[in-house]
Enzyme design. Structure first.
Site, mmCIF file in Angstrom:
data_model
loop_
_atom_site.group_PDB
_atom_site.id
_atom_site.type_symbol
_atom_site.label_atom_id
_atom_site.label_comp_id
_atom_site.label_asym_id
_atom_site.label_seq_id
_atom_site.Cartn_x
_atom_site.Cartn_y
_atom_site.Cartn_z
ATOM 1 N N ASN A 7 0.855 -1.185 0.000
ATOM 2 C CA ASN A 7 0.000 0.000 0.000
ATOM 3 C C ASN A 7 0.896 1.242 0.000
ATOM 4 O O ASN A 7 1.660 1.459 0.947
ATOM 5 C CB ASN A 7 -0.896 -0.043 1.245
ATOM 6 N N HIS A 10 1.007 5.952 1.964
ATOM 7 C CA HIS A 10 1.818 6.756 2.886
ATOM 8 C C HIS A 10 2.939 7.510 2.180
ATOM 9 O O HIS A 10 3.423 8.513 2.695
ATOM 10 C CB HIS A 10 2.371 5.870 4.003
ATOM 11 N N HIS A 47 -5.357 3.896 -2.306
ATOM 12 C CA HIS A 47 -6.708 4.274 -1.885
ATOM 13 C C HIS A 47 -7.005 5.686 -2.400
ATOM 14 O O HIS A 47 -6.394 6.648 -1.942
ATOM 15 C CB HIS A 47 -6.756 4.237 -0.350
ATOM 16 N N ARG A 49 -9.211 8.347 -2.026
ATOM 17 C CA ARG A 49 -10.254 8.784 -1.088
ATOM 18 C C ARG A 49 -11.087 9.911 -1.679
ATOM 19 O O ARG A 49 -10.609 10.699 -2.491
ATOM 20 C CB ARG A 49 -9.608 9.270 0.215
ATOM 21 N N ARG A 53 -7.013 12.887 0.313
ATOM 22 C CA ARG A 53 -6.068 13.257 1.369
ATOM 23 C C ARG A 53 -4.632 12.845 1.027
ATOM 24 O O ARG A 53 -3.692 13.501 1.440
ATOM 25 C CB ARG A 53 -6.604 12.630 2.654
ATOM 26 N N GLU A 74 -8.292 0.739 -3.627
ATOM 27 C CA GLU A 74 -9.180 0.830 -2.461
ATOM 28 C C GLU A 74 -10.066 2.043 -2.652
ATOM 29 O O GLU A 74 -9.578 3.111 -3.042
ATOM 30 C CB GLU A 74 -8.367 1.024 -1.180
ATOM 31 N N THR A 105 -18.737 -1.824 14.163
ATOM 32 C CA THR A 105 -18.104 -1.438 15.432
ATOM 33 C C THR A 105 -16.608 -1.729 15.409
ATOM 34 O O THR A 105 -15.826 -1.072 16.069
ATOM 35 C CB THR A 105 -18.745 -2.196 16.618
ATOM 36 N N GLU A 155 -11.249 -8.863 2.465
ATOM 37 C CA GLU A 155 -9.979 -8.552 3.124
ATOM 38 C C GLU A 155 -10.288 -8.428 4.606
ATOM 39 O O GLU A 155 -11.059 -7.551 5.016
ATOM 40 C CB GLU A 155 -9.366 -7.255 2.587
ATOM 41 N N HIS A 196 -4.035 -4.285 7.436
ATOM 42 C CA HIS A 196 -4.132 -3.140 8.341
ATOM 43 C C HIS A 196 -3.349 -3.409 9.628
ATOM 44 O O HIS A 196 -3.669 -4.327 10.374
ATOM 45 C CB HIS A 196 -5.576 -2.762 8.693
HETATM 46 N N1 PXP Z 1 -5.910 -2.722 3.769
HETATM 47 C C1 PXP Z 1 -6.819 -1.728 3.813
HETATM 48 C C2 PXP Z 1 -8.195 -2.005 3.314
HETATM 49 C C3 PXP Z 1 -6.475 -0.454 4.305
HETATM 50 O O1 PXP Z 1 -7.390 0.524 4.326
HETATM 51 C C4 PXP Z 1 -5.160 -0.234 4.752
HETATM 52 C C5 PXP Z 1 -4.762 1.093 5.297
HETATM 53 O O2 PXP Z 1 -4.741 2.058 4.353
HETATM 54 C C6 PXP Z 1 -4.236 -1.285 4.653
HETATM 55 C C7 PXP Z 1 -4.649 -2.532 4.187
HETATM 56 C C8 PXP Z 1 -2.804 -1.117 5.043
HETATM 57 O O3 PXP Z 1 -2.706 -0.821 6.386
HETATM 58 P P1 PXP Z 1 -1.289 -0.403 6.997
HETATM 59 O O4 PXP Z 1 -0.895 0.879 6.331
HETATM 60 O O5 PXP Z 1 -1.561 -0.274 8.447
HETATM 61 O O6 PXP Z 1 -0.331 -1.509 6.659
#
Ligand code: PXP
Length: 246
Positions: A7, A10, A47, A49, A53, A74, A105, A155, A196
């Site tokens: 991903n 970042h 992702h 968004r 962002r 995503e 939740t 996922e 995640h």
């Molecule tokens: N999978 C999904 C659906 C996510 O939203 C994220 C976070 O953006 C990740 C995986 C990756 O999470 P992390 O950055 O904590 O590894």
């Protein structure tokens, strides 16, 4: 073999911290994707968004041109982004919650509460040749609902597991939930991804979770890359993932 989707959000977050509103700037998430693929990543996740962002529209189009493995987009289930996905044609879309009312939740998508809308979007995306995954908490009702949408993948949200990791009792509870959800999903014909909060320390515990196809990992890889470089960070993660059974 367990696959790694990196991903790269970042990387874009870092760029936007300095260059928001500009058409260019560093670091470039598309260049990051190229390095990840060269290091052996099996796919790239981004992702787009609604609030833009981090990843921008121009990023996803450049990613589409550049990526040689698989692009996992995503996105929220909203018309504007669905329309972009249908034109972009990523290999797979992972539908994620962005608004509070779409969230269970435990932080995953509330599939059970939005069954009709998610089924309709799933059908549209599949008709365009795009596979669909739903990002859900390891919860029996959400797994069941995901199968009813006709999606190809779920996922599993590993955030609660990652948060519980330091506490042996809670970690065992969260692992048990992931194991149960993976077994249930597999029995229902769903392919199972997870992601995640996964990192170089907590990853090995996931060896207990069966049927995993791909992990989507961002933050820990990009964080380690600050010190080791991105190629090394991806290779280190792949080396750890090689111990996944099967
Ligand atoms: N999978 C999904 C659906 C996510 O939203 C994220 C976070 O953006 C990740 C995986 C990756 O999470 P992390 O950055 O904590 O590894």
């Amino acid at each position: 073999m367990l696959k790694l989707g990196v991903n790269i959000d970042h990387v874009a977050t870092l760029r936007e911290a300095r260059y928001r509103g500009s058409e260019h700037g560093e670091p470039d998430p598309v260049e990051a994707a190229r390095v990840c693929e060269a290091a052996g990543a099996h796919g790239i996740t981004a992702h787009l968004r609604e609030d833009r962002r981090h990843i921008q529209d121009r990023d996803v189009w450049r990613l589409r041109e550049t990526i040689r493995t698989r692009l996992n987009l995503e996105m929220a289930n909203v018309p504007e982004i669905v329309e972009i996905a249908l034109r972009l044609k990523p290999e797979i879309v992972c539908l994620v919650p962005e608004r509070r009312r779409e969230v269970t939740t435990e932080g995953g998508l509330d599939v059970a509460g939005h069954l009709a809308a998610l089924t309709e979007t799933r059908q549209c995306l599949n008709d365009a040749g795009i596979e669909v995954s739903l990002f859900i908490a390891p919860d029996a009702a959400q797994v069941e609902a995901s199968a009813r949408t006709g999606s190809q993948f779920i996922e599993l949200h590993t955030g609660a597991f990652a948060e519980a990791f330091a506490d042996a009792t809670r970690r065992a509870q969260e692992l048990a939930r992931l194991i149960a959800a993976a077994n249930q999903a597999h029995a229902l014909g769903l392919h199972v991804n997870a992601g995640h909060g996964l990192n170089y320390l907590n990853l090995a515990a996931l060896n207990a979770v069966p049927h995993l196809v791909e992990l989507n990992i961002g933050h820990s890889i990009i964080s380690r890359a600050v010190f080791t470089g991105l190629e090394r960070a991806v290779k280190d993660m792949l080396a750890l993932m090689a111990s996944y059974p099967g």
